[in-house]
Scaffold this motif. Structure first.
Motif, PDB file in Angstrom:
ATOM      1  N   GLN A 120       0.817  -1.197   0.000  1.00  0.00           N
ATOM      2  CA  GLN A 120       0.000   0.000   0.000  1.00  0.00           C
ATOM      3  C   GLN A 120       0.859   1.259   0.000  1.00  0.00           C
ATOM      4  N   ILE A 121       0.425   2.257  -0.738  1.00  0.00           N
ATOM      5  CA  ILE A 121       1.094   3.549  -0.738  1.00  0.00           C
ATOM      6  C   ILE A 121       0.817   4.235   0.592  1.00  0.00           C
ATOM      7  N   GLY A 122       1.871   4.733   1.218  1.00  0.00           N
ATOM      8  CA  GLY A 122       1.705   5.446   2.480  1.00  0.00           C
ATOM      9  C   GLY A 122       1.665   4.574   3.710  1.00  0.00           C
ATOM     10  N   ALA A 123       1.936   3.270   3.585  1.00  0.00           N
ATOM     11  CA  ALA A 123       1.955   2.398   4.761  1.00  0.00           C
ATOM     12  C   ALA A 123       3.053   2.848   5.720  1.00  0.00           C
ATOM     13  N   MET A 124       2.757   2.765   7.014  1.00  0.00           N
ATOM     14  CA  MET A 124       3.675   3.263   8.030  1.00  0.00           C
ATOM     15  C   MET A 124       4.008   2.154   9.031  1.00  0.00           C
ATOM     16  N   LEU A 125       5.147   2.302   9.676  1.00  0.00           N
ATOM     17  CA  LEU A 125       5.578   1.399  10.745  1.00  0.00           C
ATOM     18  C   LEU A 125       6.174   2.256  11.848  1.00  0.00           C
ATOM     19  N   ASP A 126       5.558   2.221  13.038  1.00  0.00           N
ATOM     20  CA  ASP A 126       6.080   3.037  14.134  1.00  0.00           C
ATOM     21  C   ASP A 126       7.147   2.276  14.894  1.00  0.00           C
ATOM     22  N   THR A 127       7.942   3.012  15.648  1.00  0.00           N
ATOM     23  CA  THR A 127       9.088   2.416  16.335  1.00  0.00           C
ATOM     24  C   THR A 127       8.661   1.431  17.417  1.00  0.00           C
TER      25      THR A 127
END
Length: 387
Positions: A237-244
């Motif tokens: 997906q475009i813009g998928a994020m993963l936080d620390t």
């Protein structure tokens, strides 16, 4: 081939354990015996002067003991529903790839084979490969984590991560994990030949539990050849994020299951990449063999010199030659980068790598395979130095 220690044996067998029964309230203590009442006292003497012998009194029946009450077990947290599988390559694009090339033209391969036959280089090469294999097969007491990143896109970091992961999976007996920590633009699943994706790094952060066995954990991963598994960063997906916090939970939880974990990070200075670099036992900086590529990488190495010494000592730069004739003096550039205290390896130009797509080790040029094995051995040895 050396065997793993007790930790490796424990990882490879089922770690599932039975949970204890729910706790219960202890039974109430029995009630005390009642005191005799006035009606139970001996009768007064009769007027005739004869005494009546009182009848023996019966002890009171004990009060019934209440049945123990079961304390309900706390509800288990709901696991997220299984996401639908998604193809790594869209069906619209699946037929556009050409047949993969070998890393070297046939003429170069023939010439190289003849030289090895008529010279003594073949024996030296075999001896070097033997030493490299021995270094890669050393047992570990705890899982080693190796982070691969770069200062810019297109530097070859995903290719380097894939080469490292496949080398460890080939030479080692314990499980190997490849983690994609670049959810927005990562291409590690494509490079490793995965066909479909389901669970991601962020998903697994809410699922993994200490009592899980290796079999439980690998059910959420993508099976790769030999003894390797892949944890994707997203489903494309475009813009998928993963936080620390999610990254840290996953890596801490999975460390005890895998002997070596290779992490394909975001480019610097992304926050997850910085966390991965500081938490790993060895670091790899991928850089293209171009003037702008090595300039930005040199700046990062100078910044790392101001950090604790083990950061620069445990870092290796990989110079990837993207074209047959690079625009810089690669040997002189490598020496300049080594002056910062970091190690430097050169990944030679390879037609198979340059074409992108699925990495097939049997199609790599022989110099590329040797360079990848040397790189994997040095990085692994650096990770062993930091406990």
């Amino acid at each position: 081939m050396p065997n793993g220690d007790n930790w490796q044996s424990d990882v490879l067998r089922d770690l599932r354990g039975a949970s204890g029964p729910p706790s219960s309230v202890p039974p109430a203590p029995p009630t005390a015996a009642q005191e005799p009442t006035a009606a139970q006292e001996p009768s007064a003497p009769q007027a005739s002067g004869t005494e009546r012998i009182p009848a023996p009194t019966q002890p009171p029946a004990p009060a019934p003991t209440p049945a123990p009450q079961q304390v309900p077990a706390p509800p288990r947290p709901r696991r997220p529903s299984a996401p639908d599988s998604r193809a790594v390559v869209d069906n619209v694009l699946s037929g556009t790839a050409r047949r993969p090339q070998r890393g070297e033209p046939v003429g170069v391969r023939i010439t190289r084979a003849v030289r090895r036959i008529v010279s003594s280089s073949a024996a030296r090469e075999v001896a070097e490969l033997t030493r490299t294999a021995e270094a890669l097969q050393q047992p570990v007491t705890t899982g080693r984590q190796i982070a691969v990143t770069s200062i810019r896109g297109g530097a070859g970091k995903t290719t380097v991560a894939a080469l490292l992961g496949t080398a460890y999976a080939h030479y080692r007996q314990d499980p190997v994990l490849l983690v994609e920590a670049d959810p927005a633009l990562g291409s590690l699943p494509l490079r490793l030949g995965a066909e479909t994706l389901r669970w991601t790094t962020a998903d697994l952060a809410d699922i993994v539990e200490p009592q899980m066995s290796l079999l439980d954990v690998t059910g959420y991963l993508v099976q790769l050849p030999e003894n390797a598994w892949l944890l994707p960063g997203s489903q494309g997906q475009i813009g998928a994020m993963l936080d620390t916090s999610a990254y840290e939970r996953v890596m801490v939880a999975l460390r005890r299951y895998f002997g070596v974990s290779v992490v394909d990070c975001e480019t610097l200075p992304a926050e997850v990449a910085r966390v991965a670099l500081s938490a790993s036992q060895a670091r790899v900086l991928a850089a293209p063999a171009t003037l702008d590529g090595v300039t930005s990488t040199y700046a990062v190495l100078q910044w790392m010199q101001g950090l604790p010494r083990h950061m620069i000592d445990g870092t290796v730069v990989v110079l990837s030659t993207m074209v047959a004739r690079p625009g810089i003096d690669v040997a002189a550039t490598a020496e300049k980068l080594r002056s910062t205290g970091a190690g430097v390896h050169v990944l030679p130009y390879d037609r198979h790598l340059a074409a992108g797509g699925v990495l097939r080790t049997e199609l790599l040029a022989r110099p590329t395979r040797l360079a990848a094995a040397r790189l994997a051995a040095e990085v692994f040895q650096l990770s062993q130095k930091r406990r």
